[in-house]
Design an enzyme around this catalytic site. Structure first.
Site, mmCIF file in Angstrom:
data_model
loop_
_atom_site.group_PDB
_atom_site.id
_atom_site.type_symbol
_atom_site.label_atom_id
_atom_site.label_comp_id
_atom_site.label_asym_id
_atom_site.label_seq_id
_atom_site.Cartn_x
_atom_site.Cartn_y
_atom_site.Cartn_z
ATOM 1 N N HIS A 147 0.813 -1.217 0.000
ATOM 2 C CA HIS A 147 0.000 0.000 0.000
ATOM 3 C C HIS A 147 0.849 1.271 0.000
ATOM 4 O O HIS A 147 0.343 2.354 -0.275
ATOM 5 C CB HIS A 147 -0.969 0.001 1.187
ATOM 6 C CG HIS A 147 -0.347 0.231 2.524
ATOM 7 N ND1 HIS A 147 -0.045 -0.789 3.406
ATOM 8 C CD2 HIS A 147 0.027 1.376 3.156
ATOM 9 C CE1 HIS A 147 0.472 -0.278 4.498
ATOM 10 N NE2 HIS A 147 0.536 1.036 4.379
ATOM 11 N N ASP A 177 0.164 -7.786 1.481
ATOM 12 C CA ASP A 177 0.518 -6.369 1.564
ATOM 13 C C ASP A 177 2.030 -6.172 1.599
ATOM 14 O O ASP A 177 2.534 -5.349 2.356
ATOM 15 C CB ASP A 177 -0.130 -5.709 2.778
ATOM 16 C CG ASP A 177 -0.080 -4.172 2.690
ATOM 17 O OD1 ASP A 177 0.116 -3.654 1.561
ATOM 18 O OD2 ASP A 177 -0.215 -3.509 3.733
ATOM 19 N N GLY A 249 3.485 6.658 8.006
ATOM 20 C CA GLY A 249 4.856 6.858 7.549
ATOM 21 C C GLY A 249 5.776 5.752 8.004
ATOM 22 O O GLY A 249 6.840 5.530 7.434
ATOM 23 N N SER A 251 4.819 2.661 7.898
ATOM 24 C CA SER A 251 4.478 1.482 7.100
ATOM 25 C C SER A 251 5.653 1.070 6.218
ATOM 26 O O SER A 251 6.240 1.894 5.517
ATOM 27 C CB SER A 251 3.265 1.774 6.217
ATOM 28 O OG SER A 251 2.102 1.906 6.996
ATOM 29 N N LEU A 306 -7.484 -24.261 -3.937
ATOM 30 C CA LEU A 306 -8.493 -25.306 -4.122
ATOM 31 C C LEU A 306 -9.707 -24.806 -4.882
ATOM 32 O O LEU A 306 -10.586 -25.608 -5.227
ATOM 33 C CB LEU A 306 -8.938 -25.858 -2.756
ATOM 34 C CG LEU A 306 -7.861 -26.480 -1.874
ATOM 35 C CD1 LEU A 306 -8.496 -27.142 -0.658
ATOM 36 C CD2 LEU A 306 -7.024 -27.478 -2.651
ATOM 37 N N GLY A 307 -9.797 -23.522 -5.125
ATOM 38 C CA GLY A 307 -10.921 -22.995 -5.893
ATOM 39 C C GLY A 307 -12.232 -23.036 -5.129
ATOM 40 O O GLY A 307 -13.293 -23.246 -5.725
#
Length: 405
Positions: A147, A177, A249, A251, A306-307
């Site tokens: 992000h 992330d 800041g 992050s 596995l969908g």
């Protein structure tokens, strides 16, 4: 007769006078105490004897082990050595992107848009954001949060020693992330990575980053918890919680231990005010290392799939399925042509175990599936219509996040 009485009186009078003189000189002969003795009274032992008699017949006080006085000389007087080891590898990241917006706020109104159509006047505006990153290899790879650099047109990295350079994006993983950048590798400081599995609650933790753009800052706390999930921040969550102050800041910055080794990548805070309230979260160093290796090797993170979408088992659901325990997860949907669809899994099936391992938590199950290599044959156990069934499923590769949605 008188002479004989007088001979007796004088010895008596002499004896009385001698007694008076002796008593005045030695008053203790009468049992009286001196002034000094009165200042230090002799304790009455009758109460002690009474207590002793009661404890002989009643339950005695428990024996406790008293701890030795706390020896604080063993703790470090300063964490400067840890900071000096880690801080040079923590960088400031400035990202910018161009956006187009209408010249006038009214242009966002559909009523006015019908008069201009696609020819509405536009203007460009530069949006910038700041964050932090960590240099993790001499080749110039930098770990940060996705992000922090998402949709950026330009990313600038500033080192602690004053050097600045442009960075390119090697790859991103929105589901954890994390993002990997690369900068020119010219005598770069590199942080050491710890084994985050060995992190213990109560360990000292230092958060290093660039809060609010004021410049590199170090804050101290402890590890408050490990294995935090169900926060709704990422698809894959296994956060380390700390009370070291983390602010906007920070992050992408480093969470390090008392020896300056990387414990995690600072990612998020829980706050009602927008500032630090002592609840910060970091992505464990082990997970960050895995993502780094896969992005560098493949340009993306390869995960098993596995969908299927699952939901947690509840007492009401367990009762409706005739189950006596809360083990397992309910299959909510099946992706067409996905691995689960090919194995004939259906919505409403209860997934009880994968490869012999019982399933208790939906998020933990998803994380375990992600670690499975695509193409692996997996025996699974399901409950359908009250009956247990054994099925063999071939794990696939999880599509990109945009494709999954």
């Amino acid at each position: 007769m008188r002479r004989s009485l007088m001979s007796l009186v004088w010895p008596i009078i002499s004896g009385i006078l001698l007694a008076i003189v002796l008593l005045n000189a030695f008053p203790q002969l009468l049992g009286e105490r001196t002034t000094d003795d009165a200042a230090t009274p002799v304790p009455d032992t009758s109460a002690v004897r009474a207590i002793a008699e009661r404890t002989d017949t009643a339950e005695r006080a428990p024996e406790v082990i008293e701890a030795a006085p706390l020896d604080r000389s063993q703790g470090p007087a300063s964490y400067a050595s840890a900071v000096n080891k880690a801080a040079p590898a923590v960088v400031n990241i400035y990202s910018s992107r161009m956006v187009e917006r209408s010249e006038h706020p009214l242009m966002s109104d559909p009523f006015f848009q019908q008069f201009f159509g696609k020819d509405m006047p536009q203007r460009q505006r530069m949006l910038s954001s700041l964050g932090s990153g960590v240099i993790v290899s001499t080749e110039g790879y930098v770990l940060t949060n996705n992000h922090v650099i998402n949709d950026a047109d330009e990313i600038q990295v500033a080192l602690r020693d004053g050097r600045e350079t442009l960075a390119k994006v090697v790859g991103t993983d929105p589901e954890s992330d994390l993002a990997v950048l690369k900068i020119p590798s010219d005598d770069l400081p590199v942080i050491q990575l710890s084994d985050s599995e060995q992190v213990a609650i109560g360990d000292v933790s230092l958060a290093i980053g660039n809060p609010f753009g004021v410049g590199q800052t170090v804050t101290m706390g402890i590890i408050s918890a490990t294995g935090r999930n169900h926060l709704g921040l990422n698809a894959y969550e296994d956060f380390i919680q700390t009370d070291a102050a983390i602010n906007p800041g920070n992050s992408g910055g480093a969470l390090v231990n008392a020896e300056g080794a990387l414990v995690g990548i600072n990612t998020a805070i829980f706050s009602r005010s927008g500032g630090s309230q002592g609840i910060g979260f970091a992505i464990p160093a082990n997970l960050a290392h895995q993502v780094l290796d896969q992005i560098v090797a493949h340009g993306r993170v390869i995960r098993g799939w596995l969908g299927i979408d699952v939901q947690a088992m509840t007492p009401d659901l367990a009762s409706s399925f005739g189950l006596k325990t809360l083990t397992g997860v309910v299959i909510a949907s099946v992706v067409p042509d996905g691995p689960g669809d090919k194995a004939d899994l259906q919505p409403g099936d209860v997934l009880m175990s994968i490869d012999g391992e019982p399933i208790v938590d939906a998020r933990e199950a998803m994380a375990d599936i992600a670690e499975i290599s695509p193409g692996t044959q997996l025996p699974i156990t399901i409950v359908r219509d009250g009956e247990k069934r054994e099925i063999t499923l071939t794990a696939g590769e999880r599509p990109e996040a945009s494709e999954v949605q």
